[in-house]
Enzyme design. Structure first.
Site, PDB file in Angstrom:
ATOM      1  N   GLU A  49      75.613  45.835 157.863  1.00 12.24           N
ATOM      2  CA  GLU A  49      74.646  46.948 157.581  1.00 12.24           C
ATOM      3  C   GLU A  49      73.291  46.579 157.798  1.00 12.24           C
ATOM      4  O   GLU A  49      72.295  47.276 157.748  1.00 12.24           O
ATOM      5  CB  GLU A  49      74.988  46.815 155.798  1.00 12.24           C
ATOM      6  CG  GLU A  49      76.229  47.670 155.506  1.00 12.24           C
ATOM      7  CD  GLU A  49      77.296  46.513 155.411  1.00 12.24           C
ATOM      8  OE1 GLU A  49      78.111  47.036 154.491  1.00 12.24           O
ATOM      9  OE2 GLU A  49      77.186  45.492 155.679  1.00 12.24           O
ATOM     10  N   PHE A 111      83.602  43.720 139.452  1.00 14.96           N
ATOM     11  CA  PHE A 111      83.716  43.047 140.718  1.00 14.96           C
ATOM     12  C   PHE A 111      82.782  43.895 141.560  1.00 14.96           C
ATOM     13  O   PHE A 111      82.419  44.987 141.785  1.00 14.96           O
ATOM     14  CB  PHE A 111      85.170  43.630 141.117  1.00 14.96           C
ATOM     15  CG  PHE A 111      85.333  43.274 142.555  1.00 14.96           C
ATOM     16  CD1 PHE A 111      85.499  42.067 143.121  1.00 14.96           C
ATOM     17  CD2 PHE A 111      85.546  44.335 143.576  1.00 14.96           C
ATOM     18  CE1 PHE A 111      85.623  41.667 144.403  1.00 14.96           C
ATOM     19  CE2 PHE A 111      85.828  44.039 144.818  1.00 14.96           C
ATOM     20  CZ  PHE A 111      85.838  42.683 145.367  1.00 14.96           C
ATOM     21  N   GLN A 112      81.964  42.761 142.219  1.00 13.40           N
ATOM     22  CA  GLN A 112      81.017  43.483 143.202  1.00 13.40           C
ATOM     23  C   GLN A 112      79.566  43.951 142.442  1.00 13.40           C
ATOM     24  O   GLN A 112      78.746  44.539 143.343  1.00 13.40           O
ATOM     25  CB  GLN A 112      81.419  44.286 144.226  1.00 13.40           C
ATOM     26  CG  GLN A 112      82.322  43.808 145.223  1.00 13.40           C
ATOM     27  CD  GLN A 112      82.744  44.614 146.354  1.00 13.40           C
ATOM     28  OE1 GLN A 112      82.889  45.860 146.326  1.00 13.40           O
ATOM     29  NE2 GLN A 112      83.004  44.079 147.538  1.00 13.40           N
ATOM     30  N   VAL A 380      61.786  38.463 167.477  1.00 12.57           N
ATOM     31  CA  VAL A 380      60.818  37.550 167.013  1.00 12.57           C
ATOM     32  C   VAL A 380      60.948  36.241 167.701  1.00 12.57           C
ATOM     33  O   VAL A 380      61.995  35.850 167.710  1.00 12.57           O
ATOM     34  CB  VAL A 380      60.625  37.553 165.592  1.00 12.57           C
ATOM     35  CG1 VAL A 380      59.963  36.247 165.081  1.00 12.57           C
ATOM     36  CG2 VAL A 380      60.252  38.886 164.945  1.00 12.57           C
ATOM     37  N   PHE A 465      60.677  29.177 169.936  1.00  8.65           N
ATOM     38  CA  PHE A 465      59.297  29.333 169.202  1.00  8.65           C
ATOM     39  C   PHE A 465      59.145  28.353 168.060  1.00  8.65           C
ATOM     40  O   PHE A 465      58.143  27.764 167.675  1.00  8.65           O
ATOM     41  CB  PHE A 465      58.891  30.729 168.652  1.00  8.65           C
ATOM     42  CG  PHE A 465      57.568  31.081 168.355  1.00  8.65           C
ATOM     43  CD1 PHE A 465      56.871  31.506 169.293  1.00  8.65           C
ATOM     44  CD2 PHE A 465      57.298  31.229 167.137  1.00  8.65           C
ATOM     45  CE1 PHE A 465      55.405  31.762 168.993  1.00  8.65           C
ATOM     46  CE2 PHE A 465      55.791  31.536 166.867  1.00  8.65           C
ATOM     47  CZ  PHE A 465      54.932  31.813 167.749  1.00  8.65           C
TER      48      PHE A 465
END
Length: 574
Positions: A49, A111-112, A380, A465
């Site tokens: 996601e 739950f969750q 980045v 970096f």
């Protein structure tokens, strides 16, 4: 009667939404089933996601229109948060639909269970939960309006049972985006014009707020005889067809941009929230133009604050100013830029046989072979440095990155969103080996959704970096090694076209073949780990840090690392 989820999809369809990014889950069943029927909207199935949120952010950045991502309850929508923070920091309009646990279980440590409204509040302009079907039409319209007008993230939280509930059919109507002209008052403009006209050494610092104002900013620079320095986010908007361009400033910039600011008498900041205070002039008068008054003066003192759109404010100032005939400051800055640019270009050359490839050379070859309207994304770290210095902009090219939020692993994820908009347009991701491996599963998103992204891997087997930051601070590099696979072979196994180059002599021809491939592809290039991206100016603390790094490295028995460092970077130092 339609369900709440069906109304959501109908409203998004009316808004012109053509893609939704995410991963399905049981709490999203109502939404995905409604989407299954509404074939005008494409489901872009991701493997994480976080990538879906980054993809939506990239779409919003490129189109300027609302983009949508979704996440299932608990961990599913929690994964969205990093990409949504990136969207928020980049000020792009994104609607995130965060599914929630069953309504009757809220507050029971089910739950969750999480508290999504509280969690997303920090990265959103709007975050509210729909508890009743009657709320949905108005709350959805409000969320969309907030995201569009405030250029930010709106989060709508909805339990799966509410999404499946029936509701009276409600009229759908698109939210029309406004584009107001905002100008400072006459006295403020006259005060700014007076200061600008009285100086022979004005420098313009242009940021992302110059989007859509290229012509007006160029005309103003001509009237002032002023060099234009750009920020990283301003690069794509102001660098092209710009005879006043003297490069970029900041940690990723180069000497000419920093020098043009350091030597000015008046700094005119246009649409920028450039964060690094050490690169602002110490004694110059400063005029700052921003559409958001609260942004003015956050980074440096400001003598004349001007709240307005850059396009309109620049035109208004230009009309008040006489033409500056003394252009010595401009000519000096342009000459310094030519010399700096020449030195940078000299670094972008093929390495000797048997030597690792210079990353500058890779970036330059990609730039030269890429389409005139290519979209570039950059991770980045060191990849964004090479993109900033060696990718040239045109009016059609775009450069997208996590430039404000500074997240790793954004390049591939942004590229997927950029490519989903138009599968015929060339999209090139400059990925670090650390960034790509962090979201490696998203290569499968490219194949599953037929997204022909081109991923260039700057493979130096390190968090490069981070190593530079350690050296500058005087630390011996530690915990930055990466034991990498052949990313080209990994790509091939995942259904993409994989390439790998270890010799400069093979790079140019491989780059052309890679970009010409009809489908998603990965180019894994072994680049020199010791290549240093020098900042525009070396501060005393940094010089001290490098000296401490050298002493500590020798004392720890790693003196050969110093020899490799010197061998690689003698071109930059002498």
């Amino acid at each position: 009667m339609p369900t709440v989820a069906e109304h959501i999809i109908d409203q998004l369809d009316a808004q012109g939404i053509r893609r939704i990014y995410g991963i399905p889950g049981d709490s999203l069943n109502g939404l995905t089933d409604a989407l299954r029927v509404k074939t005008q909207i494409e489901w872009v199935h991701h493997r994480h996601e976080e990538a879906a949120a980054f993809a939506a952010a990239a779409e919003a950045e490129i189109t300027g229109e609302l983009a949508v991502c979704v996440g299932s309850c608990g961990p599913g929508n929690l994964h969205l948060i990093n990409g949504l923070y990136d969207a928020a920091r980049s000020r792009v309009p994104v609607l995130a639909i965060a599914a929630h646990i069953p309504t009757e279980e809220v507050g029971s440590n089910y739950f969750q269970e999480t508290h999504p409204v509280e969690i997303f509040r920090g990265c959103s302009v709007y975050a509210e939960q729909v508890s009743d079907p009657k709320q949905m039409p108005r709350m959805l319209r409000i969320a969309m309006r907030e995201a569009i007008e405030r250029r930010g993230v709106a989060v709508l939280v909805i339990s799966g049972d509410v999404a499946l509930a029936s509701m009276e059919r409600s009229q759908t109507q698109p939210i029309v985006k406004t584009s107001p002209r905002v100008l400072p008052n006459e006295q403020e403009l006259e005060r700014a014009a007076e200061i600008l006209a009285s100086s022979r050494k004005v420098t313009i610092l242009a940021g992302a707020g110059t989007s859509g104002a290229h012509q007006e900013v160029i005309a103003l620079a001509d009237r002032l005889g002023a060099p234009i320095v750009h920020t990283l986010r301003g690069k794509e908007h102001i660098e092209y067809q710009n005879p006043f361009d003297v490069g970029m400033t900041g940690l990723l910039g180069f000497a000419s941009g920093a020098k043009a600011i350091a030597e000015c008498e008046v700094l005119l900041m246009l649409g920028t929230d450039f964060p690094y205070q050490q690169f602002y002039p110490e004694d110059a008068s400063i005029i700052q133009v921003d559409i958001r008054g609260e942004q003015i003066g956050r980074r440096t003192r400001v003598d004349v604050p001007l709240v307005g759109t850059v396009k309109d404010t620049a035109a208004a100032l230009c009309a008040l100013l006489p033409a500056q005939t003394h252009r010595k400051h401009l000519e000096t800055a342009l000459e310094h830029y030519r010399k700096t640019r020449t030195k940078l270009d000299e670094l972008a050359t093929a390495s000797k046989p048997g030597s690792e490839i210079h990353p500058q050379y890779l970036a330059r070859l990609i730039d030269q072979a890429a389409d005139e309207d290519a979209i570039f994304t950059a991770d980045v770290g060191s990849p964004v440095i090479w993109a900033a210095r060696y990718v040239s902009m045109s009016e059609q090219r775009r450069l997208i990155g996590s430039f404000n939020h500074g997240s790793m692993a954004n390049a591939l994820c942004h590229a997927l969103g950029a490519q989903a908009i138009d599968r015929t347009r060339q999209v090139i991701a400059f990925a670090g080996d650390g960034g790509l491996s962090m979201m490696l599963g998203e290569l499968l998103t490219a194949t599953q959704n037929n997204l022909p992204v081109k991923v260039v891997v700057f493979n130096n087997s390190s968090l490069n970096f981070v190593e530079l930051e350690m050296k500058a601070a005087g630390f011996v590099t530690f915990a930055t090694d990466l034991k990498n696979p052949d990313f080209g072979a990994v790509a091939t196994a995942a259904g993409l076209k994989g390439f790998r180059v270890e010799d400069s002599a093979q790079l140019e021809s491989t780059v052309k073949e890679f970009l010409a491939h009809d489908g998603p592809a990965v180019l894994d290039v072994v680049t020199d780990r010791q290549e240093m991206s020098m900042p525009p100016s070396i501060k005393r603390e940094q010089a001290k840090g490098f000296a401490l790094y050298a002493i500590r490295t020798v004392m720890s028995g790693r003196g050969d690392e110093l020899l490799d460092l010197a061998k690689t970077n003698w071109r930059q130092l002498f």
